[in-house]
Design a protein around this motif. Structure first.
Motif, PDB file in Angstrom:
ATOM      1  N   GLU A  12       0.794  -1.210   0.000  1.00 47.94           N
ATOM      2  CA  GLU A  12       0.000   0.000   0.000  1.00 47.94           C
ATOM      3  C   GLU A  12       0.835   1.273   0.000  1.00 47.94           C
ATOM      4  O   GLU A  12       0.539   2.217  -0.722  1.00 47.94           O
ATOM      5  N   LYS A  13       1.869   1.311   0.833  1.00 42.13           N
ATOM      6  CA  LYS A  13       2.536   2.589   1.058  1.00 42.13           C
ATOM      7  C   LYS A  13       3.929   2.686   0.483  1.00 42.13           C
ATOM      8  O   LYS A  13       4.656   3.627   0.793  1.00 42.13           O
ATOM      9  N   GLN A  14       4.321   1.690  -0.319  1.00 38.23           N
ATOM     10  CA  GLN A  14       5.702   1.758  -0.816  1.00 38.23           C
ATOM     11  C   GLN A  14       5.924   2.989  -1.691  1.00 38.23           C
ATOM     12  O   GLN A  14       7.008   3.558  -1.682  1.00 38.23           O
ATOM     13  N   GLN A  15       4.865   3.403  -2.413  1.00 37.05           N
ATOM     14  CA  GLN A  15       5.040   4.582  -3.263  1.00 37.05           C
ATOM     15  C   GLN A  15       5.085   5.875  -2.438  1.00 37.05           C
ATOM     16  O   GLN A  15       5.440   6.925  -2.964  1.00 37.05           O
ATOM     17  N   GLN A  16       4.698   5.782  -1.167  1.00 36.39           N
ATOM     18  CA  GLN A  16       4.717   6.987  -0.326  1.00 36.39           C
ATOM     19  C   GLN A  16       5.951   7.043   0.571  1.00 36.39           C
ATOM     20  O   GLN A  16       6.134   8.008   1.313  1.00 36.39           O
ATOM     21  N   MET A  17       6.795   6.028   0.484  1.00 38.08           N
ATOM     22  CA  MET A  17       7.992   5.998   1.331  1.00 38.08           C
ATOM     23  C   MET A  17       8.860   7.238   1.108  1.00 38.08           C
ATOM     24  O   MET A  17       9.553   7.696   2.004  1.00 38.08           O
ATOM     25  N   HIS A  18       8.805   7.778  -0.099  1.00 43.91           N
ATOM     26  CA  HIS A  18       9.649   8.962  -0.364  1.00 43.91           C
ATOM     27  C   HIS A  18       9.133  10.222   0.335  1.00 43.91           C
ATOM     28  O   HIS A  18       9.801  11.232   0.341  1.00 43.91           O
ATOM     29  N   TYR A  19       7.942  10.164   0.934  1.00 44.56           N
ATOM     30  CA  TYR A  19       7.517  11.302   1.759  1.00 44.56           C
ATOM     31  C   TYR A  19       8.478  11.447   2.943  1.00 44.56           C
ATOM     32  O   TYR A  19       8.667  12.527   3.485  1.00 44.56           O
ATOM     33  N   LEU A  20       9.039  10.341   3.380  1.00 48.89           N
ATOM     34  CA  LEU A  20       9.890  10.363   4.580  1.00 48.89           C
ATOM     35  C   LEU A  20      11.345  10.030   4.301  1.00 48.89           C
ATOM     36  O   LEU A  20      12.217  10.394   5.080  1.00 48.89           O
ATOM     37  N   PHE A  21      11.606   9.282   3.220  1.00 50.39           N
ATOM     38  CA  PHE A  21      12.973   8.811   2.998  1.00 50.39           C
ATOM     39  C   PHE A  21      13.509   9.295   1.652  1.00 50.39           C
ATOM     40  O   PHE A  21      12.780   9.336   0.666  1.00 50.39           O
ATOM     41  N   ASP A  68      16.197   8.807  -1.629  1.00 50.98           N
ATOM     42  CA  ASP A  68      16.629   7.624  -2.374  1.00 50.98           C
ATOM     43  C   ASP A  68      17.830   6.971  -1.693  1.00 50.98           C
ATOM     44  O   ASP A  68      17.951   5.749  -1.678  1.00 50.98           O
ATOM     45  N   ALA A  69      18.735   7.786  -1.128  1.00 52.01           N
ATOM     46  CA  ALA A  69      19.904   7.211  -0.447  1.00 52.01           C
ATOM     47  C   ALA A  69      19.462   6.345   0.728  1.00 52.01           C
ATOM     48  O   ALA A  69      20.006   5.255   0.950  1.00 52.01           O
ATOM     49  N   ASP A  70      18.487   6.811   1.479  1.00 51.11           N
ATOM     50  CA  ASP A  70      17.972   6.030   2.609  1.00 51.11           C
ATOM     51  C   ASP A  70      17.397   4.697   2.114  1.00 51.11           C
ATOM     52  O   ASP A  70      17.649   3.632   2.675  1.00 51.11           O
ATOM     53  N   LEU A  71      16.595   4.804   1.042  1.00 47.78           N
ATOM     54  CA  LEU A  71      15.919   3.603   0.527  1.00 47.78           C
ATOM     55  C   LEU A  71      16.917   2.615  -0.053  1.00 47.78           C
ATOM     56  O   LEU A  71      16.745   1.402   0.049  1.00 47.78           O
TER      57      LEU A  71
END
Lengths: 474, 474
Positions: free
Chosen positions: A421-430, A432-435
């Motif tokens: 569900e939220k993988q596309q929203q992970m960039h709200y908090l992280f 690309d380097a974090d991911l």
């Protein structure tokens, strides 16, 4: 799927442990987030660690994606076989292997239902503390995958604070035995890292968990309020007064209506705009002192009425509405989108009201239940997924609510996980380097990335790393 | 070391931030475990995150091993440059960057001394809970590396439960910003994994940590006992009674003698065989109820006397002996080997006595201090390292004690870390497969393995993986 592979798997798990595509496989197409259902190629239900390991080895050699599954009560699509492949479920591994009462810990199989562990140790005055709303059905292994919370995690902490050791079947069927007592952390905290890894690092088949002694006295308060704001303000006051209740839960008006119209009816007055549940536990003088202070705060904040109970049966009745809230919403609409976001506690009141506005702007019905103590909001949107237009509005509203919470200094999920569900929203908090660092951690456990693919980390980030287009360290 | 590299580093950190081999570099040859001292090629003390990152990039490009260092108060050789290379210390990064009183958290630099954070937030009624005995000197960054504990971690949990976010300079100088609010875990728990990784995953330069409200009432008890057994039994009774003190500490006879002969003299009677400290905190009724029960238990277990205090100054006096114990032992012998093991609490009494026997068999003087609540023993062997025979007996006795504790279901270290000291003993608890998984986690952070080499994971295991002699997944 290659018949030789299926036959080899059947030889391990037997006919009871293997479900081929068809009616019996339907429940395995999704978890509680049914909108992204996808058919698995096969469902395996191994009976123990050895069978799990043997299956994993065959699947690894055959290059098949693997989706681990507990009871399927998740709400973020974590157990949905989005890339096809085989579901490996723990439903047949539900034994309590050892109760160590003196040291207050238990060794259990991953498929044990959460509440059954408490039943198993209750006669010794112990219980398992993390209590998700789905605790009558969800498994401890699923709780590990999602680092599940629950109302009483406000005091006792999430799953990660209760898992002492894990026996893990790795991606290729080898075993990693991290069950040696982790009385204190030692070496890298691989157990801590595994908790919350959403089935992407292996399948934990056995768990060593902490048990908590029942408090001598428990008192539950239920305050009825004419406004949601007054309930939120009471929570702020309780925390500012440095009281330490074990749970602080709020239900809003639509939730109350749904509960009262259902079999979970708890006797909440329907004109109430909010219900606040407060639970206090400890020794007699502790509870007595804390109880006086809590009651004074609720009354000062204008509670229409305050009920309290110490007796287990009476307390259960006060909790009935909260515990049955999600089930009750089935009466309001056929589908329920359970959002899950966390906000700094100091912004709780403001953000609850803004989620109401967002729902209104999208013409949606919102019922909110929240773990107020830790700022974990669950704005639940009642809808009908057959109405495509409504479904689109639900998803848009959910995304708006999340973005709002993150902007206010909050987080994307409190306890349901990222999943599909939220993988596309992970960039709200992280960034690309974090991911990418998450992806490197994933590769340390599963270099071929066949365990629960398409979850948690945005697929794009992993693909870029595989393509080698990202220089080391970037 | 290549002069061009040294010059490039000096250009970044300036003359104050660079120490070349010589007298000023002597303190950097070891941490508190001086027996394994080793000369660093260079010491760098960058002033902030940007300088740290620039230095790390140069060191990475030059292929130089890097040993991160806080205050050097560690006791397991974690900051000893055993493979040579450059020490990167955080001593010049000690600012409190942000105090968020309402949400009870702080953003600080890694070199901030533990107790200074409490000083900085005390006026707001808040404090930082983990309190290692070295808290007057040790840094918060060092606490993160070792997941440090302390007397009050019995109630409040170790460092990992108080770290919400980290800003990490990675092996090659790139930044990993994991400071976004981790109100609840989200995605893989990289922050949790970093805590306790002993400087092998990067250098955290900024930390976001939880602050805890001071309890309204704190009462400290000091029970004097004629036997160590009676003190241990009191601890068992307190826990069995489900009281929840915030600290439970025991000092044995030799420790008491050392303390009383030192500037830390606390007025403990010298004929006592054991001193038990119990601290209780909460609201007035909570503390009153708990205090009555604690006093009754101590008296029932035959305490020679029981002192108690609520006033801060008087409480400090009761704690003085415990807080000064390690310093005081300097009077007994020039060197102190601080062992660190954890045992199941139910075996505490038995194992304390067995460590006494082991010391006696090796003709060594043992002073024991322990966090009795969590079963964390510190048998401290007083010796003189110039006496090679005695040193050998110290190491042999320490190893025997550890093996004994592990056999009894305990762990290798409670809070000091594995470091250089215990890497060869990791196989008491972990299989090669387990250790290889740790090595894979290490490679996900530092593929060239230049960060704090020779620590935590037995070197042999890492070498075998590098040589490729271990098949994937084995």
């Amino acid at each position: 799927m290659d018949r030789r592979v299926v036959d080899a798997l059947r030889a391990i798990v037997g006919p009871r442990g293997l479900i081929e595509p068809g009616t019996r496989a339907l429940p395995y197409e999704s978890d509680g987030l049914a909108i992204y259902a996808q058919r698995p190629e096969l469902v395996l239900l191994p009976a123990d660690t050895a069978e799990t390991a043997a299956c994993m080895k065959i699947l690894h050699d055959a290059g098949v994606p693997i989706v681990p599954r507990g009871a399927g009560t998740g709400l973020a699509g974590g157990a949905t076989p989005v890339a096809g492949g085989v579901i490996v479920g723990t439903a047949r591994m539900r034994r309590v292997l050892e109760l160590d009462v003196e040291n207050r810990r238990a060794r259990v199989e991953a498929g044990l239902v959460n509440v059954d562990l408490t039943h198993a140790c209750k006669s010794h005055g112990l219980y398992y503390a993390p209590d998700p709303s789905s605790q009558q059905a969800c498994t401890l292994g699923g709780n590990v995958a999602n680092n599940s919370g629950g109302p009483h995690c406000f005091k006792h902490g999430n799953t990660s604070q209760h898992v002492l050791g894990l026996l893990i079947v790795q991606h290729d069927g080898t075993l990693l035995d991290l069950t040696a007592p982790r009385l204190d952390p030692l070496g890298y905290d691989l157990v801590g890292l595994f908790v919350g890894s959403e089935g992407m690092f292996g399948i934990a088949t056995e768990l060593v968990v902490r048990l908590v002694p029942e408090a001598p006295v428990v008192e539950t308060f239920l305050g009825i309020f004419a406004t949601l704001e007054a309930a939120c303000d009471s929570v702020s006051d309780i925390i500012a007064a440095r009281l330490e209740p074990s749970a602080l839960e709020i239900l809003d008006r639509l939730t109350i209506e749904a509960v009262e119209a259902s079999v979970f009816a708890a006797g909440y007055p329907r004109e109430a705009e909010a219900v606040l549940l407060v639970e206090v536990e400890g020794s007699e003088p502790e509870v007595a002192g804390c109880a006086r202070a809590v009651r004074a705060i609720l009354e000062q904040r204008g509670a229409l009425s305050v009920h309290s109970a110490r007796d287990a049966a009476a307390r259960k009745k006060l909790w009935a509405g909260r515990k049955g809230a999600f089930g009750a919403m089935g009466r309001v609409a056929p589908d329920l989108y359970v959002a899950d976001a966390v906000v700094p506690r100091t912004k709780l009141r403001e953000l609850v009201l803004r989620t109401v506005e967002i729902a209104r702007a999208h013409k949606l019905r919102l019922a909110t239940v929240f773990h107020a103590g830790d700022g974990n909001l669950h704005p639940n949107i009642c809808y009908d997924r057959r109405d495509k237009d409504e479904l689109a509005r639900v998803l848009a509203a959910g995304d708006e609510m999340l973005e709002l919470c993150v902007q206010a200094g909050g987080a994307l999920t409190g306890e349901h996980g990222v999943g599909l569900e939220k993988q596309q929203q992970m960039h709200y908090l992280f960034s690309d380097a974090d991911l990418r660092q998450m992806c490197r951690a994933r590769d340390a456990w599963d270099p071929a990335r066949r365990l629960n693919p398409g979850k948690l980390i945005p697929v794009r980030v992993c693909e870029e790393m595989r393509a080698g287009s990202v220089p080391e360290g970037a």
